[in-house]
Design a protein around this motif. Sequence first.
Motif, PDB file in Angstrom:
ATOM      1  N   PHE A   1       0.855  -1.186   0.000  1.00  0.00           N
ATOM      2  CA  PHE A   1       0.000   0.000   0.000  1.00  0.00           C
ATOM      3  C   PHE A   1       0.888   1.232   0.000  1.00  0.00           C
ATOM      4  O   PHE A   1       1.824   1.339   0.791  1.00  0.00           O
ATOM      5  N   SER A   2       0.549   2.201  -0.876  1.00  0.00           N
ATOM      6  CA  SER A   2       1.273   3.474  -0.937  1.00  0.00           C
ATOM      7  C   SER A   2       0.270   4.608  -0.768  1.00  0.00           C
ATOM      8  O   SER A   2      -0.694   4.712  -1.522  1.00  0.00           O
ATOM      9  N   ASP A   3       0.504   5.455   0.218  1.00  0.00           N
ATOM     10  CA  ASP A   3      -0.424   6.521   0.569  1.00  0.00           C
ATOM     11  C   ASP A   3      -0.403   7.666  -0.447  1.00  0.00           C
ATOM     12  O   ASP A   3       0.650   8.097  -0.899  1.00  0.00           O
ATOM     13  N   LYS A   4      -1.601   8.142  -0.815  1.00  0.00           N
ATOM     14  CA  LYS A   4      -1.821   9.274  -1.713  1.00  0.00           C
ATOM     15  C   LYS A   4      -1.259   9.029  -3.120  1.00  0.00           C
ATOM     16  O   LYS A   4      -1.370   7.945  -3.660  1.00  0.00           O
ATOM     17  N   HIS A   5      -0.702  10.071  -3.758  1.00  0.00           N
ATOM     18  CA  HIS A   5      -0.235   9.957  -5.144  1.00  0.00           C
ATOM     19  C   HIS A   5       0.728   8.777  -5.303  1.00  0.00           C
ATOM     20  O   HIS A   5       1.441   8.413  -4.360  1.00  0.00           O
ATOM     21  N   LEU A   6       0.818   8.269  -6.516  1.00  0.00           N
ATOM     22  CA  LEU A   6       1.895   7.311  -6.791  1.00  0.00           C
ATOM     23  C   LEU A   6       3.239   8.045  -6.825  1.00  0.00           C
ATOM     24  O   LEU A   6       4.261   7.492  -6.421  1.00  0.00           O
ATOM     25  N   ALA A   7       3.227   9.273  -7.312  1.00  0.00           N
ATOM     26  CA  ALA A   7       4.438  10.105  -7.342  1.00  0.00           C
ATOM     27  C   ALA A   7       4.007  11.524  -7.676  1.00  0.00           C
ATOM     28  O   ALA A   7       2.857  11.772  -8.039  1.00  0.00           O
ATOM     29  N   TYR A   8       4.938  12.479  -7.592  1.00  0.00           N
ATOM     30  CA  TYR A   8       4.562  13.877  -7.788  1.00  0.00           C
ATOM     31  C   TYR A   8       4.439  14.261  -9.254  1.00  0.00           C
ATOM     32  O   TYR A   8       3.936  15.345  -9.575  1.00  0.00           O
ATOM     33  N   SER A   9       4.877  13.407 -10.174  1.00  0.00           N
ATOM     34  CA  SER A   9       4.741  13.696 -11.603  1.00  0.00           C
ATOM     35  C   SER A   9       4.168  12.480 -12.317  1.00  0.00           C
ATOM     36  O   SER A   9       4.266  11.346 -11.828  1.00  0.00           O
ATOM     37  N   TRP A  10       3.564  12.730 -13.480  1.00  0.00           N
ATOM     38  CA  TRP A  10       2.981  11.634 -14.253  1.00  0.00           C
ATOM     39  C   TRP A  10       4.036  10.611 -14.667  1.00  0.00           C
ATOM     40  O   TRP A  10       3.823   9.401 -14.556  1.00  0.00           O
TER      41      TRP A  10
END
Length: 458
Positions: free
Chosen positions: A181-190
Amino acid sequence: MKNEENNPRRQFIKKSAGAAASLSMLSGLFPNGFINLTGPENDLSRTEKNALALKRIALIANTYRNSAHADVIATKLFVGIPTDDGMVAPQVQIVSVWIDQIGANDTGVRIAKMNNATLYPTIAEALTMGGDKLAVDAVIYIGEHGDYPNSRLGVKMYPRMNYLEQIFRVFDASNKSVPLFSDKHLAYSWLDSKWVYDRAQELRVPMMAGSSLPYCWRDPMLVHPIGTKITEAVAIGYASLDAYGFHVLEILQCMVERRAGGETGVASVQGLTGPAVWKAIDDGKISKELVDAACNSIKIRAAGNMREIVKDPKAVIVRYNDGLKGAILMLDELVNTGWAYAAKAGGKTVATEFVLDNSMSYSHFSYLTLNIQKFLVSGKPQGPVERTLLTSGIIDMGIRSVVDGGKERKTPFLNVKYSPAAGIEPILPSSPRPTGQSIGPWPPKGYEFIIPDKFKKQ
């Protein structure tokens, strides 16, 4: 309302409460104990009983302090999960911890030690527990909060891809993947988000991610039946597009992904601020009827004219490949700390407030945590990771559009197609607003040091 037999929320709470090992470890923390429903009608299958053996979890976090996401998720998995129905004993055991930034306000080190979880100096060692191969049953990465620089676009550059890559590296070297499980966005950019998704797919990682908002209270309860015809939808929130716009997109996406034909992907994204938001409403690019319906569903909001009250409106317009018109709006002074959704669905306008718990329990994270826990135990995500892949991409493109003066951005690369998994429904509260143990007492005995400053008596 669903009956007891078919209500996944109640059935999962019953199964959670039956974990005797958890109850014995955590007994005495709460005066009323944990929910402990017994009887032959609540008996579990052999497979389910095996699954209820405590899963060994590695916790990876940017930072762990009062009210940070690591606190409001992981602390519940250490000591118990407050819900409307009562305290639920964890089915998992956090056995190893890695924290990137340990400051003077850190509480994670103390909580880990209180619960016999070992702190490790690297992510790899937390996953291998100091050995050579993966030694845990699942991983939680909480990549929100912490002191990190902003990008040229004004976006906080949380090192999600960097730390997820280190997790994937252990999976790869061990020739074994476990639920992540990873909280919130997958990363800050597409581009980083897509890399995370593709790498997880390559390694066949069962993965779940995203916001707490899809799992919180709804007043009134609104869940679109799978296959509902939806032609237009909006979601409302407040604060920055970077931090909170993502949450609003997760509200929008968790609702519209249930439409007829499933998710088809996004054709274009446009980010707007200031007067351009009102013009988009006037021009019909954003439905005034739906904006009004959503805002009117928020119980605590400012009275008066929206355009006079809101000083700096922000919006992201989303055009889906199948013709669905979507939008999110950030209307700070009007909605205060409110969240809402409205849509033209099934031939009528529907709207609901997405309600959070403002007590020191932050128990909207309880329902996220219940869904995380069910995923870690079953290996089956409670929400599609593709939802968060798409929302991560939309918010990135929306912010880029704002920086580019509101120019619409064509997004053929957001051709993300998926449907909610058959037979899997999220665990949601049945009450329209927080009640019961969800609103306290909290924290448990011995954990008074985690009380946020704003709740401490002056």
